[in-house]
Scaffold this motif. Structure first.
Motif, PDB file in Angstrom:
ATOM      1  N   SER A 148      -4.171  10.328  -2.178  1.00  7.36           N
ATOM      2  CA  SER A 148      -4.418   9.137  -2.987  1.00  7.36           C
ATOM      3  C   SER A 148      -3.807   7.927  -2.292  1.00  7.36           C
ATOM      4  N   ARG A 149      -4.450   6.789  -2.498  1.00  5.14           N
ATOM      5  CA  ARG A 149      -3.957   5.540  -1.906  1.00  5.14           C
ATOM      6  C   ARG A 149      -4.049   4.437  -2.952  1.00  5.14           C
ATOM      7  N   THR A 150      -2.944   3.737  -3.135  1.00  2.19           N
ATOM      8  CA  THR A 150      -2.894   2.610  -4.066  1.00  2.19           C
ATOM      9  C   THR A 150      -2.488   1.367  -3.296  1.00  2.19           C
ATOM     10  N   SER A 151      -3.262   0.305  -3.413  1.00  2.00           N
ATOM     11  CA  SER A 151      -2.948  -0.945  -2.712  1.00  2.00           C
ATOM     12  C   SER A 151      -3.068  -2.103  -3.696  1.00  2.00           C
ATOM     13  N   VAL A 173       0.854  -1.175   0.000  1.00  2.00           N
ATOM     14  CA  VAL A 173       0.000   0.000   0.000  1.00  2.00           C
ATOM     15  C   VAL A 173       0.897   1.234   0.000  1.00  2.00           C
ATOM     16  N   SER A 174       0.549   2.221  -0.797  1.00  2.00           N
ATOM     17  CA  SER A 174       1.254   3.495  -0.796  1.00  2.00           C
ATOM     18  C   SER A 174       0.216   4.607  -0.708  1.00  2.00           C
ATOM     19  N   GLU A 175       0.547   5.641   0.051  1.00  2.00           N
ATOM     20  CA  GLU A 175      -0.393   6.749   0.239  1.00  2.00           C
ATOM     21  C   GLU A 175       0.334   8.065   0.038  1.00  2.00           C
ATOM     22  N   LEU A 176      -0.253   8.914  -0.792  1.00  2.00           N
ATOM     23  CA  LEU A 176       0.328  10.204  -1.146  1.00  2.00           C
ATOM     24  C   LEU A 176      -0.564  11.317  -0.633  1.00  2.00           C
TER      25      LEU A 176
END
Length: 632
Positions: free
Chosen positions: A242-245, A219-222
């Motif tokens: 934004s969050r990408t998992s 998971v990455s969160e910007l």
């Protein structure tokens, strides 16, 4: 199955070109391979910066929190025409405009083993969206990262990067957990402070001698600043999150000495929260949330077969489902979706020891784009063991994104039935197509430790997807009369002709020099596009990199980049030619039993330069930072 040693032999083995493992001189396309040592020595903080080492790639990004690298021509702000893979998993985001740059930020640089970049179209292997280059980011096997590692970078412009990794395991199973955060203040004169946090887990299992299983979670969160000014009516200062998992499982089995099977399943979710207040007219304030929620599920099965010493194939089938929802972007539609069933294959035929034929075909059946085919035919002439010529043609497509098919952007004025409707997709748009013809050359001079890889290309793109500027608008009851809703249509064609090459010279055991150059000419069919210099790439770009080992465990790297004048959007944002020099000085040593490295990096030694949006005086500033890394 190829081993790690194969990938770093004198002629590296690569996977990205055709999905078959091939020596670089037998791959059906021009490729650049960047290993983890080069990534570290470059001083880059993002994957986009690393791609400056690939000829033909141009660094961009509408602000400092959104770095983007495009191959040849940046036809959008989101990288939707450039396929980006992490361990073979596409990071194409479904929710917004076919975005890849958020996904490209979803990897920690110290976790990367190598980056394989196919320079050119490759829908024949990967389908829609592999139009202008394929970037395959391959992370380190967890067996190679047993133990611990930590790093800290601090410096100018608010730079504060942290990284920590812990790996455990044995001969049968290994697990790595990595966490990291990046902070900086982006471009000068822009509202784009960034904080990017990530957590990733990779497990590699070997339940039997014939089986290998890889499991990846992350998971990455910007959190970043957005907007042009505090008073801009359409895009005022605001915060974007934004969050990408993702979750991924890949199983590989060696069926026998001729057949290998691979099954992969992955899931990706991308979410954006973007509340802001716009003022379409001075007397009206409107709260809008441009947030989106996207999901993509993908499954794929492929089998590699060696039929004889001169003939082998790879065939595969797959299915993906993409869906998105947004109350603002897809008004009243709930979840919108599209699915695609695919069949693909590659055949490699060694006609004789000097001639190699590679044919590929991808057939996709998309619920919105319809059925499409993407073929490739490439011939490699191995004139000598160290000299290879390559000739071929490839057809690629880009399927429009969900927003280009189904976007209906609405924002209601408070207390009224009136609404703004800047975009209303009719769904009639068709896929874009690209025909790529190339002549390539790969030469190696082992005695002099020199490698030259050149590509002469002609790329013809048709049916470019653009907005129609409201020409086909049909007003709905309550629609704000002063704003036309724009549709997405096919209206544009261009031809790009050029020559690019990369030269690598290992002058001594301690000195390595890289020289990349790209020369191109682009012409729009429509004179109006040509007049406006719409999306004009640089006519020339040069990157020189020196990696020098010094006495007493010191090392210095110098990267110098010169990029000709260009525009990443329209003529009004025309950028003059730019140049950038980065210098990194580092020393490795032992510290209390740990392997350590201290480095000082200065980016843009020349000082501040106008970048991306000269009208708003956006500048890429000089910045220096110190890095300390410890490893067990």
């Amino acid at each position: 199955m190829p081993t790690e040693a194969d990938y770093f032999a004198q002629v590296p083995v690569v996977l990205t070109a055709s999905r078959l493992d091939q020596p670089l001189n037998e791959a059906p396309g021009a490729m650049t391979v960047i290993d983890r040592d080069t990534i570290r020595q470059s001083g880059a903080r993002t994957v986009a910066e690393v791609l400056r080492l690939v000829p033909g790639y141009v660094l961009g990004g509408w602000n400092g929190a959104n770095p983007l690298a495009s191959y040849h021509v940046a036809l959008d702000d989101f990288g939707g025409r450039n396929l980006v893979l992490i361990d073979g998993r596409s990071v194409y985001a479904s929710s917004y405009l076919g975005d890849t740059h958020y996904g490209m930020m979803g990897v920690l640089l110290p976790d990367i083993e190598r980056i394989e970049v196919l320079r050119g179209a490759n829908s024949a292997a990967y389908g829609a969206n592999a139009m202008f280059g394929v970037v395959n980011i391959i992370t380190r096997h967890s067996a190679d990262t047993v133990g611990g590692s930590a790093a800290l970078s601090v410096g100018d412009n608010g730079i504060r990067d942290t990284y920590a990794r812990l790996g455990v395991g044995n001969e049968a199973r290994n697990v790595r957990v990595s966490v990291g955060e990046q902070r900086d203040r982006g471009y000068l004169n822009a509202f784009d402070d960034k904080r990017l946090g990530q957590v990733h887990v990779r497990a590699d299992l070997q339940p039997s001698l014939a089986d290998d299983v890889m499991v990846s979670l992350g998971v990455s969160e910007l959190l970043a600043g957005e907007g042009y000014s505090a008073t801009d009516k359409d895009n005022p200062f605001h915060q974007l999150r934004s969050r990408t998992s993702h979750a991924q499982v890949e199983w590989r089995r060696q069926l026998d000495d001729r057949n290998a099977l691979q099954v992969s399943v992955d899931y990706m979710e991308d979410r954006r929260w973007e509340p802001l207040t716009i003022r379409p007219i001075p007397s009206v304030s409107l709260d809008v949330d441009s947030g989106t929620w996207g999901q993509r599920q993908n499954v794929e099965v492929q089998q590699r077969t060696v039929w004889s010493p001169t003939w082998r194939t790879l065939v595969g089938v797959g299915y993906k489902d993409e869906r998105a929802r947004s109350d603002t972007m897809y008004y009243g539609q709930g979840w919108v979706s599209m699915g695609e069933t695919r069949l693909f294959g590659t055949a490699e035929w060694r006609v004789d020891p000097a001639w190699l034929l590679n044919a590929g075909l991808f057939v996709g059946d998309n619920t919105l784009a319809g059925t499409y085919t993407a073929p490739r035919l490439m011939v490699n002439w191995l004139a000598t063991p160290h000299q290879t010529w390559r000739l071929g043609v490839t057809e690629s497509i880009r399927a429009p994104s969900l927003s280009e098919y189904k976007g209906d952007v609405r924002a209601y004025l408070p207390g009224t039935p009136s609404f703004l409707r800047p975009f209303a997709a009719s769904g009639s748009v068709q896929p874009e197509t690209l025909i790529s013809q190339e002549i390539g050359y790969l030469g190696r001079w082992p005695g002099a430790q020199v490698t030259l890889d050149a590509r002469l290309y002609r790329e013809r793109m048709r049916d470019l997807v653009v907005d129609d500027n409201g020409k086909g608008n049909v007003f709905l009851p309550g629609q704000w009369p002063g704003m036309k809703a724009k549709d997405f249509v096919n209206d544009g064609a261009l031809t790009l002709v050029g020559l690019e090459y990369q030269l690598r010279w290992k002058a001594t055991a301690r000195t390595e020099l890289w020289l990349n150059q790209n020369f191109s000419r682009m012409k729009w069919d429509d004179p109006d596009y040509e007049r406006k210099k719409e999306r004009r790439p640089p006519r020339h770009a040069t990157t020189i990199a020196l990696f020098q080992q010094l006495p007493d465990n010191w090392q210095i790297s110098v990267l110098h980049e010169r990029v000709g004048s260009m525009t990443l959007r329209t003529k009004s944002e025309w950028m003059k030619a730019t140049h950038r020099t980065d210098i990194r000085l580092a020393r490795t040593f032992r510290w209390d039993g740990y392997k350590a490295e201290a480095a000082f990096t200065v980016q843009s030694v020349e000082g501040d330069q106008l970048f991306f949006d000269p009208q708003r005086n956006y500048r890429r500033g000089r910045q220096g930072f110190l890095t300390l890394q410890l490893e067990m």
